[in-house]
Enzyme design. Structure first.
Site, PDB file in Angstrom:
ATOM      1  N   ARG A 155     -12.460  -5.802  -6.309  1.00 63.60           N
ATOM      2  CA  ARG A 155     -12.248  -6.502  -5.026  1.00 63.60           C
ATOM      3  C   ARG A 155     -13.612  -6.752  -4.393  1.00 63.60           C
ATOM      4  O   ARG A 155     -14.403  -5.824  -4.231  1.00 63.60           O
ATOM      5  CB  ARG A 155     -11.442  -5.633  -4.055  1.00 63.60           C
ATOM      6  CG  ARG A 155      -9.997  -5.509  -4.324  1.00 63.60           C
ATOM      7  CD  ARG A 155      -9.230  -4.948  -3.114  1.00 63.60           C
ATOM      8  NE  ARG A 155      -9.856  -3.809  -2.441  1.00 63.60           N
ATOM      9  CZ  ARG A 155      -9.273  -3.105  -1.472  1.00 63.60           C
ATOM     10  NH1 ARG A 155      -8.084  -3.431  -1.025  1.00 63.60           N
ATOM     11  NH2 ARG A 155      -9.885  -2.074  -0.909  1.00 63.60           N
ATOM     12  N   PHE A 197       0.872  -1.185   0.000  1.00 65.24           N
ATOM     13  CA  PHE A 197       0.000   0.000   0.000  1.00 65.24           C
ATOM     14  C   PHE A 197       0.909   1.236   0.000  1.00 65.24           C
ATOM     15  O   PHE A 197       1.871   1.307   0.766  1.00 65.24           O
ATOM     16  CB  PHE A 197      -0.896  -0.014   1.239  1.00 65.24           C
ATOM     17  CG  PHE A 197      -2.045   0.935   1.154  1.00 65.24           C
ATOM     18  CD1 PHE A 197      -3.253   0.538   0.613  1.00 65.24           C
ATOM     19  CD2 PHE A 197      -1.924   2.239   1.613  1.00 65.24           C
ATOM     20  CE1 PHE A 197      -4.318   1.409   0.520  1.00 65.24           C
ATOM     21  CE2 PHE A 197      -2.993   3.130   1.523  1.00 65.24           C
ATOM     22  CZ  PHE A 197      -4.192   2.710   0.983  1.00 65.24           C
ATOM     23  N   ASP A 225       2.214  -4.998   8.241  1.00 66.89           N
ATOM     24  CA  ASP A 225       1.018  -4.177   8.065  1.00 66.89           C
ATOM     25  C   ASP A 225      -0.157  -5.158   8.018  1.00 66.89           C
ATOM     26  O   ASP A 225      -0.329  -5.899   7.045  1.00 66.89           O
ATOM     27  CB  ASP A 225       1.117  -3.371   6.761  1.00 66.89           C
ATOM     28  CG  ASP A 225      -0.139  -2.521   6.512  1.00 66.89           C
ATOM     29  OD1 ASP A 225      -1.205  -2.851   7.063  1.00 66.89           O
ATOM     30  OD2 ASP A 225      -0.050  -1.543   5.751  1.00 66.89           O
ATOM     31  N   TYR A 270     -10.753   0.228  10.852  1.00 64.32           N
ATOM     32  CA  TYR A 270     -11.970   0.608  10.110  1.00 64.32           C
ATOM     33  C   TYR A 270     -12.405  -0.433   9.092  1.00 64.32           C
ATOM     34  O   TYR A 270     -13.468  -0.305   8.513  1.00 64.32           O
ATOM     35  CB  TYR A 270     -11.812   1.980   9.437  1.00 64.32           C
ATOM     36  CG  TYR A 270     -10.503   2.249   8.724  1.00 64.32           C
ATOM     37  CD1 TYR A 270     -10.229   1.681   7.489  1.00 64.32           C
ATOM     38  CD2 TYR A 270      -9.545   3.095   9.282  1.00 64.32           C
ATOM     39  CE1 TYR A 270      -9.031   1.944   6.829  1.00 64.32           C
ATOM     40  CE2 TYR A 270      -8.344   3.363   8.631  1.00 64.32           C
ATOM     41  CZ  TYR A 270      -8.079   2.782   7.407  1.00 64.32           C
ATOM     42  OH  TYR A 270      -6.892   3.029   6.762  1.00 64.32           O
ATOM     43  N   LYS A 271     -11.587  -1.458   8.859  1.00 62.68           N
ATOM     44  CA  LYS A 271     -11.978  -2.472   7.878  1.00 62.68           C
ATOM     45  C   LYS A 271     -12.762  -3.598   8.576  1.00 62.68           C
ATOM     46  O   LYS A 271     -13.890  -3.408   8.978  1.00 62.68           O
ATOM     47  CB  LYS A 271     -10.734  -3.006   7.168  1.00 62.68           C
ATOM     48  CG  LYS A 271      -9.963  -1.934   6.405  1.00 62.68           C
ATOM     49  CD  LYS A 271      -8.732  -2.541   5.753  1.00 62.68           C
ATOM     50  CE  LYS A 271      -7.841  -1.470   5.135  1.00 62.68           C
ATOM     51  NZ  LYS A 271      -8.426  -0.868   3.940  1.00 62.68           N
TER      52      LYS A 271
HETATM   53  C1  LIG Z   1      -2.578  -2.182   3.643  1.00 60.93           C
HETATM   54  C2  LIG Z   1      -2.933  -0.780   4.015  1.00 60.93           C
HETATM   55  N1  LIG Z   1      -2.024  -0.013   4.644  1.00 60.93           N
HETATM   56  C3  LIG Z   1      -2.312   1.267   4.985  1.00 60.93           C
HETATM   57  C4  LIG Z   1      -3.552   1.820   4.707  1.00 60.93           C
HETATM   58  C5  LIG Z   1      -3.883   3.237   5.066  1.00 60.93           C
HETATM   59  O1  LIG Z   1      -3.330   3.663   6.255  1.00 60.93           O
HETATM   60  P1  LIG Z   1      -3.955   4.778   7.186  1.00 60.93           P
HETATM   61  O2  LIG Z   1      -4.770   4.089   8.231  1.00 60.93           O
HETATM   62  O3  LIG Z   1      -2.766   5.496   7.728  1.00 60.93           O
HETATM   63  O4  LIG Z   1      -4.807   5.678   6.349  1.00 60.93           O
HETATM   64  C6  LIG Z   1      -4.521   1.040   4.079  1.00 60.93           C
HETATM   65  C7  LIG Z   1      -5.851   1.617   3.764  1.00 60.93           C
HETATM   66  O5  LIG Z   1      -6.705   1.046   3.177  1.00 60.93           O
HETATM   67  C8  LIG Z   1      -4.189  -0.288   3.711  1.00 60.93           C
HETATM   68  O6  LIG Z   1      -5.086  -1.040   3.062  1.00 60.93           O
END
Ligand SMILES: Cc1ncc(COP(=O)(O)O)c(C=O)c1O
Length: 394
Positions: free
Chosen positions: A354, A104, A181, A206-207
């Site tokens: 997706r 990401f 991550d 949030y997911k």
């Molecule tokens: C794998 C991944 N990393 C990071 C993020 C975004 O990070 P943040 O919470 O800092 O906006 C996302 C957002 O969808 C993500 O899917």
């Protein structure tokens, strides 16, 4: 598994890996919190002060860690900066950071900022097929000059799941610190971060955790690193017992709580509290079992009815996360057309649709209907005539 516990919008929602649905209990908890604010104002801090720490046992259960090794704070991006500021210590020839070409973007922005600042190099492991990573390539990149590795637990585009214990051991064998991550795995499957030996992890709530738009993020730091002073300290990471002495010296909180920085959003933590309450009552192995049953069903339906959509998510359970990614040259148009038909999918540039059937609230019947609609669109070509713009989703 818990559909009745959520506010389910009309139509079919398959975007829970972007923003999870709202637990009904969250509204009540937020109203109660607003009541406290309206009646007690600043006196409310007496009960709000330790709110983040009070959530740590539930979060620790989701990631397989000790409660002292996790905290809800910041965002993936800010937590990553904070942990890199602490753990990325290039020395001599050992200054390379390993990540992947499929990460990401925000992770790469943070990593590059620190390699640029401290004179390191960012090495991105390429993908052989544009969708997935090969374990051999990841291990081969972990050479003795590597100081730190950051990998996704589940890739955000293809939904490939990586081997956390195996790759953690490989990084450690190279003398590197490794972080994960876990944005696309927390809430979709059990984890054993502490037992895997992983040094750190970051994720959002949030997911699949359903804590709401802009919910506080989360971080894990293995207890072997708790003696370090955070590289980006703030007063909220000060030891709670002395925080309000307001001295000029920083006395870090024990454990991962030290990685809090400024005053947290109590309203956002309250929404996280509501979401975690649902997981407290769930067996995480059963969540994963249900998630796999749903993605198995989706893959089977796509193979059978819309074979021109290429399933790029690995088929083996070990290598599959919580969503299924379908590659098609008209994925963008299909995604827009589905929205006009009341289905919320997710689209990732340049050609990925997706679909995330979430264990807690999606059903096989919804999957069947979405695949039926896709077949109809592909047959009629109607999606090429749909002009509604796709709105931004994370
Ligand atoms: C794998 C991944 N990393 C990071 C993020 C975004 O990070 P943040 O919470 O800092 O906006 C996302 C957002 O969808 C993500 O899917």
């Amino acid at each position: 598994m818990r559909r009745g516990a959520f506010a389910v919008p009309p139509g079919i929602y398959l975007d829970g890996n972007s923003l999870g649905l709202m637990p009904l209990v969250t509204r009540d908890l937020l109203e109660r919190r607003l009541g406290e604010w309206s009646h007690e104002a600043a006196l409310g801090w007496e009960s709000w002060f330790g709110l983040a720490e009070s959530l740590s046992p539930s979060i620790a259960r989701l990631v397989g860690a000790g409660a002292h090794e996790v905290v809800a704070t910041g965002s993936i991006t800010s937590n990553l900066h904070s942990l890199l500021a602490t753990l990325y210590r290039p020395e001599g020839e050992k200054r390379t950071v390993v990540a992947t070409a499929l990460d990401f973007p925000t992770d790469l922005y943070a990593l590059r900022a620190w390699t640029d600042r401290l004179g390191g190099t960012l090495r991105l492991v390429p993908s052989r097929d544009g969708h997935t990573l090969h374990g051999d390539d990841l291990r081969a990149a972990m050479t003795p000059d590597v100081a730190l590795v950051l990998l996704p637990t589940v890739l955000y585009r293809s939904g490939q799941r990586l081997d956390i214990p195996g790759l953690t051991a490989a990084a450690h064998a190279a003398g590197a610190v490794i972080g994960w991550d876990a944005a696309h795995s927390i809430g979709a499957m059990p984890h054993a971060l502490h037992d895997s030996g992983a040094d750190f992890a970051v994720w959002c709530h949030y997911k699949y955790v359903n804590a709401g738009p802009g919910a506080p993020g989360g971080l894990y730091l293995h207890e072997r690193w708790h003696h370090l002073t955070p590289g980006l300290p703030g007063w909220w990471g000060n030891d709670k017992t002395t925080q309000f002495e307001m001295t000029t010296g920083y006395r870090k909180a024990p454990g991962a709580g030290a990685y809090q920085t400024g005053t947290p959003s109590i309203l956002a933590l309250t929404a996280l509290q509501g979401a975690l309450g649902i997981f407290d009552g769930l067996n995480l192995a059963e969540v994963r079992e249900r998630s796999l049953a749903l993605t198995d069903h989706l893959i089977a339906q796509v193979d059978r009815h819309t074979p021109e959509l290429q399933v790029v998510t690995p088929r083996s359970h070990d290598e599959r996360g919580g969503h299924v990614s379908l590659a098609h040259p008209e994925a963008r148009e299909l995604s827009r057309a589905l929205r006009t038909l009341g289905v919320v999918p997710d689209y990732r540039e340049p050609d990925i649709l997706r679909l995330a059937p979430v264990a807690l609230y999606n059903t096989e019947a919804e999957i069947d209907e979405v695949v039926r609609l896709l077949r109809t669109l592909l047959d009629s070509g109607e999606h090429r005539r749909t002009l509604t713009p796709a709105s931004p989703v994370t």
